[in-house]
Design a protein around this motif. Structure first.
Motif, PDB file in Angstrom:
ATOM      1  N   LEU A  18       1.064  -1.348  -0.105  1.00 36.89           N
ATOM      2  CA  LEU A  18       0.158   0.120  -0.155  1.00 36.89           C
ATOM      3  C   LEU A  18       0.418   1.228   0.116  1.00 36.89           C
ATOM      4  N   SER A  19       1.061   2.229  -1.170  1.00 38.02           N
ATOM      5  CA  SER A  19       1.265   3.560  -1.051  1.00 38.02           C
ATOM      6  C   SER A  19       0.864   4.671  -1.324  1.00 38.02           C
ATOM      7  N   PRO A  20       0.753   5.610  -1.308  1.00 39.37           N
ATOM      8  CA  PRO A  20      -0.095   6.727  -1.536  1.00 39.37           C
ATOM      9  C   PRO A  20       0.574   7.694  -2.444  1.00 39.37           C
ATOM     10  N   ASP A  21       1.893   7.045  -2.774  1.00 39.91           N
ATOM     11  CA  ASP A  21       1.842   7.333  -4.716  1.00 39.91           C
ATOM     12  C   ASP A  21       2.832   5.947  -5.291  1.00 39.91           C
ATOM     13  N   PHE A  22       2.965   6.043  -6.609  1.00 45.78           N
ATOM     14  CA  PHE A  22       3.420   4.914  -6.976  1.00 45.78           C
ATOM     15  C   PHE A  22       3.772   5.075  -8.671  1.00 45.78           C
ATOM     16  N   PRO A  23       4.891   4.843  -8.509  1.00 43.05           N
ATOM     17  CA  PRO A  23       5.258   5.380 -11.012  1.00 43.05           C
ATOM     18  C   PRO A  23       4.360   4.191 -10.862  1.00 43.05           C
ATOM     19  N   ASN A  24       3.848   4.982 -12.388  1.00 38.09           N
ATOM     20  CA  ASN A  24       2.810   4.397 -13.527  1.00 38.09           C
ATOM     21  C   ASN A  24       4.224   3.514 -14.710  1.00 38.09           C
ATOM     22  N   GLU A  25       3.033   3.651 -15.553  1.00 37.79           N
ATOM     23  CA  GLU A  25       3.996   2.160 -16.243  1.00 37.79           C
ATOM     24  C   GLU A  25       4.922   2.007 -16.783  1.00 37.79           C
ATOM     25  N   HIS A 125       2.598  -5.034   3.174  1.00 40.77           N
ATOM     26  CA  HIS A 125       3.695  -2.942   3.590  1.00 40.77           C
ATOM     27  C   HIS A 125       3.389  -2.239   2.945  1.00 40.77           C
ATOM     28  N   ALA A 126       3.107  -1.056   4.226  1.00 45.88           N
ATOM     29  CA  ALA A 126       2.453  -0.217   4.353  1.00 45.88           C
ATOM     30  C   ALA A 126       3.490   0.899   3.998  1.00 45.88           C
ATOM     31  N   TRP A 130       0.295   7.514   6.834  1.00 45.69           N
ATOM     32  CA  TRP A 130      -1.033   8.239   6.232  1.00 45.69           C
ATOM     33  C   TRP A 130      -0.968   8.161   4.236  1.00 45.69           C
ATOM     34  N   PRO A 131      -2.070   7.890   4.214  1.00 46.57           N
ATOM     35  CA  PRO A 131      -3.035   6.300   4.535  1.00 46.57           C
ATOM     36  C   PRO A 131      -2.964   4.830   4.801  1.00 46.57           C
ATOM     37  N   SER A 132      -1.805   4.724   4.245  1.00 50.49           N
ATOM     38  CA  SER A 132      -1.361   3.362   4.232  1.00 50.49           C
ATOM     39  C   SER A 132      -0.937   3.001   5.306  1.00 50.49           C
ATOM     40  N   ALA A 133      -0.788   3.160   6.565  1.00 51.25           N
ATOM     41  CA  ALA A 133      -0.216   2.491   7.875  1.00 51.25           C
ATOM     42  C   ALA A 133      -2.227   2.735   7.833  1.00 51.25           C
ATOM     43  N   TYR A 134      -3.106   2.986   8.153  1.00 48.18           N
ATOM     44  CA  TYR A 134      -4.549   3.263   8.938  1.00 48.18           C
ATOM     45  C   TYR A 134      -4.968   2.098   8.366  1.00 48.18           C
ATOM     46  N   ILE A 135      -4.736   2.114   6.586  1.00 50.51           N
ATOM     47  CA  ILE A 135      -5.678   1.072   5.857  1.00 50.51           C
ATOM     48  C   ILE A 135      -5.237   0.009   6.504  1.00 50.51           C
ATOM     49  N   ALA A 136      -3.691  -0.404   6.203  1.00 48.74           N
ATOM     50  CA  ALA A 136      -2.877  -2.329   6.404  1.00 48.74           C
ATOM     51  C   ALA A 136      -4.301  -2.283   8.413  1.00 48.74           C
ATOM     52  N   ALA A 137      -3.774  -1.237   8.992  1.00 48.48           N
ATOM     53  CA  ALA A 137      -4.127  -1.574  10.357  1.00 48.48           C
ATOM     54  C   ALA A 137      -5.804  -2.714  10.204  1.00 48.48           C
ATOM     55  N   ARG A 138      -6.362  -1.908   9.736  1.00 42.89           N
ATOM     56  CA  ARG A 138      -8.097  -1.811   8.701  1.00 42.89           C
ATOM     57  C   ARG A 138      -7.976  -3.513   8.652  1.00 42.89           C
ATOM     58  N   LEU A 139      -7.124  -3.848   7.317  1.00 44.92           N
ATOM     59  CA  LEU A 139      -7.107  -4.580   6.833  1.00 44.92           C
ATOM     60  C   LEU A 139      -6.487  -5.463   7.858  1.00 44.92           C
ATOM     61  N   LYS A 140      -5.582  -5.476   8.646  1.00 45.05           N
ATOM     62  CA  LYS A 140      -5.031  -6.559   9.574  1.00 45.05           C
ATOM     63  C   LYS A 140      -6.412  -6.637  10.681  1.00 45.05           C
ATOM     64  N   THR A 145      -3.830 -10.847   8.981  1.00 49.60           N
ATOM     65  CA  THR A 145      -2.746 -11.198   8.405  1.00 49.60           C
ATOM     66  C   THR A 145      -1.506  -9.747   8.873  1.00 49.60           C
ATOM     67  N   PRO A 146      -0.534 -10.795   9.161  1.00 51.23           N
ATOM     68  CA  PRO A 146       0.696  -8.976   9.978  1.00 51.23           C
ATOM     69  C   PRO A 146       0.379  -8.216   8.522  1.00 51.23           C
ATOM     70  N   MET A 147       1.550  -7.123   9.190  1.00 48.35           N
ATOM     71  CA  MET A 147       1.553  -5.978   8.757  1.00 48.35           C
ATOM     72  C   MET A 147       2.890  -5.475   8.569  1.00 48.35           C
ATOM     73  N   VAL A 148       3.357  -4.852   8.238  1.00 47.38           N
ATOM     74  CA  VAL A 148       4.762  -3.751   8.396  1.00 47.38           C
ATOM     75  C   VAL A 148       4.475  -2.757   7.991  1.00 47.38           C
ATOM     76  N   VAL A 149       5.248  -1.435   8.728  1.00 51.10           N
ATOM     77  CA  VAL A 149       4.674  -0.444   8.345  1.00 51.10           C
ATOM     78  C   VAL A 149       6.402   0.299   7.281  1.00 51.10           C
ATOM     79  N   THR A 150       7.005   1.098   7.237  1.00 50.39           N
ATOM     80  CA  THR A 150       7.685   1.981   7.209  1.00 50.39           C
ATOM     81  C   THR A 150       7.504   3.506   6.875  1.00 50.39           C
TER      82      THR A 150
END
Length: 399
Positions: A18-25, A125-126, A130-140, A145-150
């Motif tokens: 999970l990432s707020p941004d990620f490069p396109n193709e 892996h979030a 914000w918001p990735s770690a919060y989303i990961a916590a809800r999914l957990k 499912t185990p979650m890692v946050v950077t």
């Protein structure tokens, strides 16, 4: 793509990123988050499959982001850009930051996509709180499912989160099975919320390695006979390029044969250009604008040294990239910079916002005969390949 990993618990698993941004193709959108994709490059061989979800802002077709960011796949990685409604943190006013956490529907968007596409995953892996770690916590909670946050946040942003301590931020940190901070300095602050907090720095891709300096200058149409300083970053207040321009006025008084190139785009472009003109530096300081990621190694190698005058950072990717190219780093002593530039063999540290100190360190660095091979050898430990190995060890512990 079959997993190449041996004796890894992840070999038959699926990683959800999970990432707020990620490069396109084509890597021409969200290039500022290219480090997430670069880190995945060595990690992907450890997994059967990787799913990346990076919600994009719904603009109704007003912005090109709708066309540029389309779902795509490569190797064993699938990238999704679901539409969502949220108020980007980067937009003013800053006083709304706490409320922007509430005015954000990306968690619902991700959960809806997972159900729609029937996505199965074994570990999350979030990237960023914000918001990735919060989303990961809800999914957990929902999927056990185990979650890692950077925690990639620059030091100023992290300070805001620590001071505000919004319940959703606290929930995200406390829910993580492992928190990774990109520097050692901030680990004790995060351990107050989660004892399983570790320091793992950022890294650099194999693209950042030494190339012939004169050849790079020829290809970029840069002067061959001048000392060259290179800096890159968003043209925003935090990056401190106004201090660099002021420092270049002093450098220019001592040495007329120095060029400074500042690459990047942002809201302060016109302000910085006016500053350059007012100081009569148009012949030695150039705002280059946005530089595609594939040209950054060439710019690094065309320079004599790299400069980063930021007021705050976490652990800047460009520092690792410049060292990977064998270039000395001249930058402010912020975030985890001191943890990497541990010797004056690799660079010189500057007091943030101090123009006099920055000018003196630039002049010192320009006159020094640097051991570029020693810098390259030192930087090898910070390849994404090595950093990824440390991250995968955490995955294995959780699985």
């Amino acid at each position: 793509m079959a997993s190449q990993a041996i004796n890894s618990k992840t070999a038959d698993k699926t990683l959800l990123v999970l990432s707020p941004d990620f490069p396109n193709e084509n890597n021409n959108q969200y290039s500022g988050a290219s480090f997430v994709k670069n880190q995945l490059e060595p990690i992907k061989k450890y997994f059967k499959e990787i799913i990346v979800i990076a919600p994009k802002l719904f603009t109704g077709g007003v912005l090109n982001i709708d066309k540029l960011c389309q779902d795509y796949s490569y190797d064993n990685v699938t990238v999704y850009y679901p539409y969502s409604i949220f108020y980007p943190r980067s937009l003013p006013p800053k006083s709304l930051n706490r409320h922007k956490v509430v005015l954000d529907f990306r968690a619902h968007t991700v959960e809806r996509l997972i159900k729609k596409e029937n996505i199965d995953f074994d570990i999350i892996h979030a990237h960023f709180t914000w918001p990735s770690a919060y989303i990961a916590a809800r999914l957990k909670e929902n999927y056990e499912t185990p979650m890692v946050v950077t925690v990639h946040e620059d030091s100023g942003w992290l300070s805001e989160e620590l001071e505000d301590c919004h319940p959703r931020i606290r929930f995200a940190w406390e829910s993580a099975d492992a928190l990774i901070r990109v520097n050692k300095k901030d680990v004790p602050k995060l351990r107050a919320y989660n004892e399983h907090t570790y320091a793992i720095p950022n890294g650099h891709s194999p693209n950042f390695q030494p190339k012939d300096k004169l050849q790079c200058r020829k290809e970029l149409n840069l002067p061959l006979d001048k000392k060259t300083i290179f800096g890159i970053g968003s043209l925003i207040e935090r990056k401190g390029f106004n201090f660099l321009i002021d420092a270049m006025k002093m450098v220019n008084e001592y040495n007329k044969d120095v060029m400074c190139y500042i690459c990047g785009a942002g809201p302060l472009k016109n302000t910085l250009q006016k500053q350059i003109q007012n100081l009569q530096l148009t012949n030695c300081v150039k705002l280059v604008g946005y530089v595609p990621e594939d040209l950054l190694p060439m710019w690094m190698n065309a320079s004599d040294l790299f400069v980063l005058p930021s007021l705050n950072e976490g652990n800047p990717i460009v520092m690792f990239e410049c060292l990977g190219c064998g270039k000395p780093f001249v930058g402010t002593d912020v975030g985890g910079v001191r943890e990497i530039v541990t010797s004056e063999d690799y660079g010189l540290l500057v007091r943030p916002g101090n123009v006099q100190d920055l000018a003196e360190k630039l002049l010192t660095a320009l006159d020094r005969d640097w051991d570029n091979k020693k810098i390259v050898a030192y930087a090898r430990q910070y390849s994404w390949e090595n950093i990824a190995g440390r991250v995968v060890r955490i995955y294995n512990e959780l699985l």
